[in-house]
Design an enzyme around this catalytic site. Structure first.
Site, PDB file in Angstrom:
ATOM      1  N   TYR A   1      -6.241  -3.672  -2.707  1.00 23.75           N
ATOM      2  CA  TYR A   1      -5.726  -2.139  -2.712  1.00 23.75           C
ATOM      3  C   TYR A   1      -6.395  -1.525  -1.327  1.00 23.75           C
ATOM      4  CZ  TYR A   1      -5.135   2.856  -2.940  1.00 23.75           C
ATOM      5  OH  TYR A   1      -4.707   4.217  -2.719  1.00 23.75           O
TER       6      TYR A   1
ATOM      7  N   GLU B   1      -0.935   3.919   2.484  1.00 18.18           N
ATOM      8  CA  GLU B   1      -1.319   3.316   1.325  1.00 18.18           C
ATOM      9  C   GLU B   1      -0.611   1.908   1.333  1.00 18.18           C
ATOM     10  OE1 GLU B   1      -2.396   4.611  -2.949  1.00 18.18           O
ATOM     11  OE2 GLU B   1      -0.070   4.450  -2.613  1.00 18.18           O
TER      12      GLU B   1
END
Length: 249
Positions: free
Chosen positions: A109, A197
């Site tokens: 992530y 993101e």
């Protein structure tokens, strides 16, 4: 303002952030044609809505042939996807992203966001890729790495080395981490983004870093500087009341 995944990936590519090859489609025939052009053994057919959790809701499927890609596109287009981020009303799928399947060794992530508490961008990273970051923060907060970037000095090599080490990257993937983060940070800054993101950021079988997913949001107050970004707005994905309110300046 939020944009679709395929639009975020186009911006990423413009700045040099590696992404899978793919195209946006709106019909099954277009999905078949894109799958044929990609020429990979597996293609991914992904619903394009402004919400996460699409895979669990049935909005992300793998196809092993162009014909199967067309069949999956037919079943997903027009579907009402209900995810934790859409609420019970869900979202109707009107666009798809068809892209090449990749050899995934690890899922990570990575995000950059504006932390208003410290008035600076913050890079967040985690080895728990593919999971909702809120869930990771709740259950395993120790897995989340945070690096605050001072606007006056920007992203420094020690930031990228620290993040690469914290994510357990080695070899070519570790060497690629610095340039990858620098290009992502430049995309974030130069578009006046409030969020960039990647979930998941993958390490491929040949140790390359690739943004398998992409999400971007932008500061509405800065859109006057980015007419091209303002044109990416999809009113169908926004609350009708908020759309109406935005017309009153």
């Amino acid at each position: 303002m939020k944009i679709h995944e395929y639009q975020a990936k186009e911006i990423f590519r413009r700045f040099g952030v590696p992404t899978p090859r793919g195209e946006m489609v709106t019909t099954p025939d277009q999905a078949r044609a894109v799958a044929e052009r990609l020429g990979t053994k597996i293609v991914v057919v992904k619903a394009q809505i402004h919400a996460g959790g699409r895979g669990k809701a049935g909005g992300v499927k793998l196809a092993k042939s162009p014909a199967e890609a067309a069949d999956l596109a037919k079943s997903i287009l027009g579907m009402k996807l209900v995810t934790p981020q859409t609420g019970p009303a869900g979202r109707i799928v009107q666009r798809l992203l068809v892209e090449e399947g990749l050899d995934i060794k690890r899922e990570l992530y990575l995000s950059i966001l504006v932390d208003r508490a410290v008035a600076a961008p913050v890079i967040m990273a985690s080895t728990a890729g593919g999971m909702e970051i809120e869930e990771v923060a709740h259950k395993n907060p120790e897995l989340i790495l945070r690096e605050t970037i001072l606007p006056a000095t920007g992203l420094q090599p020690y930031h990228t080395r620290k993040l690469a080490f914290g994510l357990g990257l080695t070899g070519d993937a570790a060497a690629a981490a610095g340039p990858f983060l620098q290009t992502l940070y430049r995309a974030f800054l130069e578009t006046d983004a409030s969020l960039a993101e990647i979930n998941p950021l993958i390490v491929t079988g040949d140790d390359k870093l690739v943004a398998l997913d992409a999400k971007m949001a932008f500061d509405d107050n800065a859109l006057y500087r980015h007419k091209d970004l303002a044109e990416l707005r999809d009113l169908n994905e926004e609350d009708p009341l908020e759309v109406e309110a935005s017309t009153y300046k």
